[in-house]
Design a protein around this motif. Structure first.
Motif, PDB file in Angstrom:
ATOM      1  N   TRP A 110       1.067  -1.032  -0.215  1.00  0.00           N
ATOM      2  CA  TRP A 110       0.076  -0.148  -0.240  1.00  0.00           C
ATOM      3  C   TRP A 110       0.921   1.187   0.088  1.00  0.00           C
ATOM      4  N   ARG A 111       2.013   1.222   0.675  1.00  0.00           N
ATOM      5  CA  ARG A 111       2.659   2.365   0.428  1.00  0.00           C
ATOM      6  C   ARG A 111       3.455   2.640  -0.885  1.00  0.00           C
ATOM      7  N   ALA A 112       3.924   1.302  -1.551  1.00  0.00           N
ATOM      8  CA  ALA A 112       4.133   1.608  -2.845  1.00  0.00           C
ATOM      9  C   ALA A 112       3.170   2.405  -3.958  1.00  0.00           C
ATOM     10  N   GLN A 113       2.034   1.674  -3.399  1.00  0.00           N
ATOM     11  CA  GLN A 113       0.885   3.061  -3.859  1.00  0.00           C
ATOM     12  C   GLN A 113       0.500   4.123  -3.440  1.00  0.00           C
ATOM     13  N   GLY A 114       1.009   4.698  -2.917  1.00  0.00           N
ATOM     14  CA  GLY A 114       1.500   5.744  -2.373  1.00  0.00           C
ATOM     15  C   GLY A 114       0.777   6.651  -1.290  1.00  0.00           C
ATOM     16  N   LEU A 115       0.344   5.323  -0.434  1.00  0.00           N
ATOM     17  CA  LEU A 115      -0.651   5.993   0.520  1.00  0.00           C
ATOM     18  C   LEU A 115       0.581   5.735   1.692  1.00  0.00           C
ATOM     19  N   GLU A 116      -0.056   6.773   2.859  1.00  0.00           N
ATOM     20  CA  GLU A 116       1.167   7.218   3.796  1.00  0.00           C
ATOM     21  C   GLU A 116       0.636   6.099   5.111  1.00  0.00           C
ATOM     22  N   VAL A 117       0.430   4.914   5.267  1.00  0.00           N
ATOM     23  CA  VAL A 117       1.162   3.698   6.093  1.00  0.00           C
ATOM     24  C   VAL A 117       1.571   3.434   7.459  1.00  0.00           C
ATOM     25  N   ALA A 118       0.997   3.667   8.222  1.00  0.00           N
ATOM     26  CA  ALA A 118       1.572   3.497   9.674  1.00  0.00           C
ATOM     27  C   ALA A 118       1.363   2.677  10.293  1.00  0.00           C
ATOM     28  N   VAL A 119       2.157   1.446  11.602  1.00  0.00           N
ATOM     29  CA  VAL A 119       1.728   0.388  12.028  1.00  0.00           C
ATOM     30  C   VAL A 119       1.921   0.810  13.178  1.00  0.00           C
ATOM     31  N   ALA A 120       0.789  -0.353  14.835  1.00  0.00           N
ATOM     32  CA  ALA A 120       1.224  -0.569  16.007  1.00  0.00           C
ATOM     33  C   ALA A 120       1.114  -1.631  16.219  1.00  0.00           C
ATOM     34  N   ALA A 121       1.162  -2.378  17.130  1.00  0.00           N
ATOM     35  CA  ALA A 121       1.287  -3.774  17.296  1.00  0.00           C
ATOM     36  C   ALA A 121       0.956  -3.749  19.127  1.00  0.00           C
ATOM     37  N   GLU A 122      -0.071  -3.823  19.958  1.00  0.00           N
ATOM     38  CA  GLU A 122       0.205  -4.354  21.647  1.00  0.00           C
ATOM     39  C   GLU A 122      -0.663  -5.096  22.457  1.00  0.00           C
ATOM     40  N   TYR A 123       0.046  -5.362  23.396  1.00  0.00           N
ATOM     41  CA  TYR A 123      -0.566  -6.795  23.928  1.00  0.00           C
ATOM     42  C   TYR A 123      -1.935  -6.303  24.699  1.00  0.00           C
ATOM     43  N   ALA A 124      -2.729  -6.949  25.115  1.00  0.00           N
ATOM     44  CA  ALA A 124      -3.521  -6.132  25.709  1.00  0.00           C
ATOM     45  C   ALA A 124      -4.885  -7.453  25.453  1.00  0.00           C
ATOM     46  N   ASN A 125      -6.131  -7.557  26.807  1.00  0.00           N
ATOM     47  CA  ASN A 125      -6.743  -7.828  26.792  1.00  0.00           C
ATOM     48  C   ASN A 125      -8.017  -7.219  28.014  1.00  0.00           C
ATOM     49  N   PRO A 126      -9.290  -7.044  27.467  1.00  0.00           N
ATOM     50  CA  PRO A 126      -9.953  -6.856  25.980  1.00  0.00           C
ATOM     51  C   PRO A 126      -9.047  -6.439  24.888  1.00  0.00           C
ATOM     52  N   GLY A 127      -9.656  -7.263  24.016  1.00  0.00           N
ATOM     53  CA  GLY A 127      -9.189  -6.597  22.666  1.00  0.00           C
ATOM     54  C   GLY A 127      -9.965  -5.239  21.851  1.00  0.00           C
ATOM     55  N   HIS A 128     -10.916  -5.257  22.766  1.00  0.00           N
ATOM     56  CA  HIS A 128     -12.024  -4.159  22.316  1.00  0.00           C
ATOM     57  C   HIS A 128     -11.804  -2.948  22.589  1.00  0.00           C
ATOM     58  N   GLU A 129     -11.342  -2.784  24.213  1.00  0.00           N
ATOM     59  CA  GLU A 129     -10.472  -1.976  24.934  1.00  0.00           C
ATOM     60  C   GLU A 129      -9.224  -0.975  24.480  1.00  0.00           C
ATOM     61  N   ALA A 130      -8.371  -2.245  23.832  1.00  0.00           N
ATOM     62  CA  ALA A 130      -7.274  -1.536  22.964  1.00  0.00           C
ATOM     63  C   ALA A 130      -7.249  -0.786  22.178  1.00  0.00           C
ATOM     64  N   VAL A 131      -8.481  -1.594  21.005  1.00  0.00           N
ATOM     65  CA  VAL A 131      -9.037  -1.405  19.689  1.00  0.00           C
ATOM     66  C   VAL A 131      -9.252   0.733  20.441  1.00  0.00           C
ATOM     67  N   THR A 132     -10.236   0.808  21.236  1.00  0.00           N
ATOM     68  CA  THR A 132     -11.172   1.644  21.123  1.00  0.00           C
ATOM     69  C   THR A 132      -9.368   2.724  22.076  1.00  0.00           C
ATOM     70  N   ARG A 133      -8.864   2.506  22.864  1.00  0.00           N
ATOM     71  CA  ARG A 133      -8.086   3.337  22.969  1.00  0.00           C
ATOM     72  C   ARG A 133      -7.224   3.674  22.345  1.00  0.00           C
ATOM     73  N   ARG A 134      -6.495   2.981  21.304  1.00  0.00           N
ATOM     74  CA  ARG A 134      -5.401   4.023  20.504  1.00  0.00           C
ATOM     75  C   ARG A 134      -6.264   4.185  19.144  1.00  0.00           C
ATOM     76  N   ALA A 135      -7.841   4.273  18.933  1.00  0.00           N
ATOM     77  CA  ALA A 135      -8.667   5.224  18.170  1.00  0.00           C
ATOM     78  C   ALA A 135      -8.801   6.556  19.374  1.00  0.00           C
ATOM     79  N   LEU A 136      -8.836   6.689  20.174  1.00  0.00           N
ATOM     80  CA  LEU A 136      -8.598   7.347  20.730  1.00  0.00           C
ATOM     81  C   LEU A 136      -7.498   8.392  20.829  1.00  0.00           C
ATOM     82  N   ALA A 137      -6.714   7.531  20.811  1.00  0.00           N
ATOM     83  CA  ALA A 137      -4.842   8.429  20.679  1.00  0.00           C
ATOM     84  C   ALA A 137      -4.784   8.749  19.423  1.00  0.00           C
ATOM     85  N   VAL A 138      -5.049   8.638  18.400  1.00  0.00           N
ATOM     86  CA  VAL A 138      -4.510   8.713  17.323  1.00  0.00           C
ATOM     87  C   VAL A 138      -5.727   9.350  16.332  1.00  0.00           C
TER      88      VAL A 138
END
Length: 317
Positions: free
Chosen positions: A81-109
């Motif tokens: 996707w970067r090769a097609q010109g998109l700006e792409v970042a990646v992030a991973a974390e160890y967490a449980n429950p998953g929906h809370e980690a996704v929500t925190r990430r959505a808030l952070a970015v």
């Protein structure tokens, strides 16, 4: 939380999502809307939990190794996707429950949209909101696109479900938010945008005794009452559309329950994305599913885009 720079389309990545339906949706949205893309993976392994044995440096190292492996995998997914010109970042974390980690990430970015693959749920998950996608309907602050397996055509068809019958400001603002997003996506994706509303008229009355009492209680028959509800609903929605670039002929008024009628309409019209509202409930109310968005999730074949009202504050914020 203050966020600087463009807000990304946040894709929740899952190795089980083959062939990357959520990523394809997110990349298309990011490209069409001129936004960056972020690929996010939540790692968790019950075998690495401290409840089984004491947390040690070796255990922490094992968790970190899983996160590092996910980061490498995400980089591989981001590369084309970067090769097609998109700006792409990646992030991973160890967490449980998953929906809370996704929500925190959505808030952070400050995610503009969160995209996640969804699957059919067994009855227990449906009853108790045990699945991450169902939980995100409740707590995710950003518009949440739950992607099914069907590919989008070149010009997708969007269906915005609104409910102008509510008198409180919160629901009125939600209708505007749904239509605003539908128009924005319609323009970005070169999509056709339709609007629907379900009226709980006579068809929704499940008791003959209730129907028989309608004339005495309301001074009118059930049929006349239903016609009046449809007339009022049409007036209300046309008022919503008055200043928008959505022609009145794209409005579909239905009589019945939304969780029954909207899937039928979406299927008959070949809808690719159904937009609906999501209102957070209390922790007592969340135990058993009651919202329209949750009831629609396993009934529609198309993608479901859940929109929160302006000013919504996630319980996890």
């Amino acid at each position: 939380m203050n966020v600087t720079g463009p807000t990304p389309v946040l894709v929740v990545m899952d190795p089980a999502d083959a062939p990357d339906h959520a990523l394809a949706r997110g990349a298309r949205l990011a490209d069409a809307m001129g936004l960056p893309l972020e690929l996010f993976r939540v790692e968790f392994d019950q075998a690495l939990e401290g409840s089984h044995f004491r947390v040690t440096e070796r255990l922490e190292a094992a968790r970190a190794a899983r996160v590092d492996a996910s980061a490498v995998w995400l980089e591989e997914k981001a590369r084309p996707w970067r090769a097609q010109g998109l700006e792409v970042a990646v992030a991973a974390e160890y967490a449980n429950p998953g929906h809370e980690a996704v929500t925190r990430r959505a808030l952070a970015v400050g995610a503009a949209v969160v995209v996640m693959r969804t699957h059919h749920h067994e009855w227990l998950a449906r009853a108790t909101l045990s699945a991450d996608d169902w939980q995100l309907i409740r707590v995710c602050p950003a518009p949440l696109l739950l992607a099914k397996g069907r590919e989008w055509p070149q010009h997708p068809r969007l269906l915005a479900a609104v409910d102008p019958g509510h008198r409180d400001d919160k629901h009125a603002r939600l209708d505007h938010a749904i239509l605003d997003l539908a128009q924005r996506l319609g323009a970005a994706l070169q999509a056709e945008t339709l609007v629907a509303h379900c009226v709980l008229g006579g068809a929704a009355l499940e008791s003959a005794a209730v129907v028989a009492m309608m004339r005495e209680a309301l001074g009118t028959s059930a049929e006349d009452y239903a016609r009046e509800l449809l007339r009022q609903a049409r007036e209300g929605i046309l008022g919503l559309l008055e200043e928008r670039a959505i022609p009145a002929e794209r409005l579909h008024l239905l009589e019945g329950r939304p969780e029954q009628e909207l899937p039928r309409l979406a299927a008959s019209l070949g809808v690719d994305v159904l937009l609906t509202g999501g209102i957070s409930r209390s922790r007592v109310e969340q135990v058993f599913v009651g919202g329209t968005a949750e009831r629609l999730l396993d009934r529609v074949d198309c993608d479901l885009l859940v929109v929160k009202p302006p000013g919504f504050r996630s319980p996890l914020a």
